[in-house]
Scaffold this motif. Structure first.
Motif, mmCIF file in Angstrom:
data_model
loop_
_atom_site.group_PDB
_atom_site.id
_atom_site.type_symbol
_atom_site.label_atom_id
_atom_site.label_comp_id
_atom_site.label_asym_id
_atom_site.label_seq_id
_atom_site.Cartn_x
_atom_site.Cartn_y
_atom_site.Cartn_z
ATOM 1 N N ASN A 149 24.588 25.604 -58.225
ATOM 2 C CA ASN A 149 23.610 24.980 -57.731
ATOM 3 C C ASN A 149 22.268 25.015 -58.513
ATOM 4 O OD1 ASN A 149 25.097 24.489 -55.357
ATOM 5 N ND2 ASN A 149 24.282 26.499 -54.479
ATOM 6 N N ALA A 150 22.053 25.958 -59.331
ATOM 7 C CA ALA A 150 20.933 26.086 -60.289
ATOM 8 C C ALA A 150 20.858 24.898 -61.459
ATOM 9 C CB ALA A 150 20.550 27.499 -60.516
ATOM 10 N N PHE A 151 22.058 24.767 -61.769
ATOM 11 C CA PHE A 151 22.230 24.039 -63.063
ATOM 12 C C PHE A 151 21.471 22.896 -63.077
ATOM 13 C CE2 PHE A 151 24.241 22.007 -66.670
ATOM 14 C CZ PHE A 151 24.536 23.123 -67.525
ATOM 15 N N PRO A 152 21.586 21.730 -62.356
ATOM 16 C CA PRO A 152 20.875 20.721 -62.196
ATOM 17 C C PRO A 152 19.516 20.904 -62.344
ATOM 18 C CG PRO A 152 22.610 20.408 -60.593
ATOM 19 C CD PRO A 152 22.499 22.038 -61.082
ATOM 20 N N MET A 153 18.741 22.037 -61.793
ATOM 21 C CA MET A 153 17.243 22.102 -61.856
ATOM 22 C C MET A 153 16.931 22.729 -63.053
ATOM 23 S SD MET A 153 16.846 24.201 -58.174
ATOM 24 C CE MET A 153 18.154 25.157 -58.308
ATOM 25 N N ALA A 154 17.704 23.230 -64.088
ATOM 26 C CA ALA A 154 17.414 23.552 -65.158
ATOM 27 C C ALA A 154 17.780 22.510 -66.450
ATOM 28 C CB ALA A 154 18.100 24.751 -65.511
ATOM 29 N N TYR A 155 18.984 21.690 -66.265
ATOM 30 C CA TYR A 155 19.528 20.736 -67.128
ATOM 31 C C TYR A 155 19.455 19.408 -66.509
ATOM 32 C CZ TYR A 155 20.486 25.112 -68.957
ATOM 33 O OH TYR A 155 20.352 26.441 -69.642
ATOM 34 N N THR A 156 19.430 18.230 -67.205
ATOM 35 C CA THR A 156 19.575 16.700 -67.103
ATOM 36 C C THR A 156 20.919 16.638 -66.465
ATOM 37 O OG1 THR A 156 17.624 16.163 -68.379
ATOM 38 C CG2 THR A 156 18.830 14.517 -67.327
ATOM 39 N N ASN A 195 32.582 18.094 -64.105
ATOM 40 C CA ASN A 195 33.392 17.337 -63.199
ATOM 41 C C ASN A 195 33.679 16.079 -63.682
ATOM 42 O OD1 ASN A 195 34.806 17.176 -61.057
ATOM 43 N ND2 ASN A 195 32.949 16.650 -59.511
ATOM 44 N N SER A 196 34.237 15.843 -64.785
ATOM 45 C CA SER A 196 34.797 14.627 -65.124
ATOM 46 C C SER A 196 35.898 14.536 -66.206
ATOM 47 C CB SER A 196 33.579 13.717 -65.787
ATOM 48 O OG SER A 196 33.055 14.443 -67.049
ATOM 49 N N SER A 197 36.701 13.714 -65.999
ATOM 50 C CA SER A 197 37.863 13.695 -67.103
ATOM 51 C C SER A 197 37.645 13.588 -68.541
ATOM 52 C CB SER A 197 38.732 12.607 -66.630
ATOM 53 O OG SER A 197 40.034 12.631 -67.573
ATOM 54 N N GLY A 198 37.825 14.615 -69.521
ATOM 55 C CA GLY A 198 37.368 14.565 -70.829
ATOM 56 C C GLY A 198 36.126 15.340 -71.011
ATOM 57 N N GLY A 199 35.190 15.376 -70.032
ATOM 58 C CA GLY A 199 34.135 16.292 -70.217
ATOM 59 C C GLY A 199 32.997 15.541 -70.915
ATOM 60 N N LEU A 200 31.706 15.992 -70.522
ATOM 61 C CA LEU A 200 30.749 15.386 -71.222
ATOM 62 C C LEU A 200 29.501 16.385 -71.957
ATOM 63 C CD1 LEU A 200 29.580 13.061 -68.217
ATOM 64 C CD2 LEU A 200 30.782 12.242 -70.253
ATOM 65 N N ALA A 201 30.349 17.751 -72.165
ATOM 66 C CA ALA A 201 29.542 18.600 -72.762
ATOM 67 C C ALA A 201 28.164 19.127 -72.095
ATOM 68 C CB ALA A 201 29.305 18.304 -74.320
ATOM 69 N N LEU A 202 28.085 18.939 -70.756
ATOM 70 C CA LEU A 202 26.971 19.091 -70.067
ATOM 71 C C LEU A 202 26.807 20.852 -69.809
ATOM 72 C CD1 LEU A 202 27.404 16.735 -67.169
ATOM 73 C CD2 LEU A 202 25.691 16.615 -68.992
ATOM 74 N N THR A 203 27.802 21.548 -69.737
ATOM 75 C CA THR A 203 27.821 22.882 -69.563
ATOM 76 C C THR A 203 27.548 23.579 -71.023
ATOM 77 O OG1 THR A 203 30.425 23.058 -69.696
ATOM 78 C CG2 THR A 203 29.350 22.975 -67.509
ATOM 79 N N TRP A 204 27.479 22.934 -71.958
ATOM 80 C CA TRP A 204 27.302 23.642 -73.332
ATOM 81 C C TRP A 204 25.631 24.171 -73.441
ATOM 82 C CZ3 TRP A 204 29.157 20.169 -78.020
ATOM 83 C CH2 TRP A 204 30.587 20.089 -78.023
ATOM 84 N N ALA A 205 24.900 23.408 -72.665
ATOM 85 C CA ALA A 205 23.603 24.003 -72.447
ATOM 86 C C ALA A 205 23.415 25.192 -71.909
ATOM 87 C CB ALA A 205 22.544 22.872 -71.727
ATOM 88 N N ALA A 206 24.383 25.833 -71.133
ATOM 89 C CA ALA A 206 24.029 27.263 -70.504
ATOM 90 C C ALA A 206 24.374 28.237 -71.634
ATOM 91 C CB ALA A 206 25.125 27.460 -69.351
#
Length: 247
Positions: A33-40, A64-75
């Motif tokens: 829940n907090a992730f979208p508040m910290a990252y785009t 939450n996408s096939s192949g991934g978008l590397a969004l969670t790397w920011a954590a």
């Protein structure tokens, strides 16, 4: 079982005295829940999963996408800030402050998904677990395993990767509209550099879907190269056979 290949990070919690199952699954939801508040990103772009056993606990945050978008790397670059934000969100949840008997809601630690209806998160236990984690982080840096995703500094010093995953032709997929179909073809989608448009046979008709909306039910995945456009590459291959770009 429905599954797809994506990107994500795993948080391993060992030796924590407050790592009960109710605390760990609640923290996973709080971080999600907090992730979208910290990252785009949108809330729907990130998903969490957690489990515990006698050896400790683990939390997964993944795209939450096939192949991934590397969004969670920011954590990996600012996990402590994300943890603080998650704590503040849970501690200051207006609904739970007004209804303390609930000890958790979908705004803080309860996952709002049909397959988590039987999972009972504990808001107070989550707060205690985060306090313990912050105490540990004040005294030592978290360890990043060799097979974990690289940090931002490490990524900037490594040759770019041009490989992306794609669903193989002939695979059975779920379209998200209560329908299943078989992949017959795919091609890069002009509107997004790292997205593919798939042709799916559904009930005898050909329909088109972006890869982000498909879930692989049965079949395989391959790689395709963003550098030259070559697709259908065996997923274990590390360099493109056409342009030799790193996949």
């Amino acid at each position: 079982m429905r599954h797809f290949v994506t990107d994500g990070i795993a948080l391993s919690l060992k030796g924590m005295t407050h790592s009960s199952y109710a605390a760990v699954v609640g923290l996973a939801t709080a971080l999600e829940n907090a992730f979208p508040m910290a990252y785009t990103c949108a809330k729907e772009d990130i998903v969490s999963y957690a489990w515990t056993n006698n050896d400790g606990a683990r939390i997964y945050l993944y795209d939450n996408s096939s192949g991934g978008l590397a969004l969670t790397w920011a954590a990996l670059d600012s996990f402590e800030e994300l943890l603080v934000l998650a704590y503040e969100t849970v501690a200051n949840c207006e609904y739970c402050l007004e209804h303390p008997e609930e000890n958790g809601c979908i705004h803080c630690v309860v996952a709002n998904r049909w397959y988590t209806n039987s999972v009972k998160s504990d808001r107070l236990a989550v707060l205690e677990l985060v306090k313990e984690m912050r105490t540990v982080l004040d005294s030592e840096q978290p360890k990043v395993s060799a097979n974990a995703l690289p940090t931002k500094t490490q990524r900037e010093g490594v040759e770019g990767h041009f490989g992306r995953t794609m669903i193989s032709n002939g695979s059975l997929v779920f379209t998200g509209k209560h329908q299943e179909g078989f992949v017959v073809a795919s091609q890069p989608f002009n509107g997004a550099e790292e997205e593919r448009l798939y042709e799916i046979i559904v009930n005898g008709k050909t329909e088109r879907y972006l890869g982000r909306y498909l879930t692989l039910l049965q079949g395989d995945v391959e790689k395709w190269c963003l550098s030259c456009g070559q697709d259908g590459i065996e997923r274990t291959v590390e360099r493109c056979p056409t342009c030799e770009a790193l996949l």
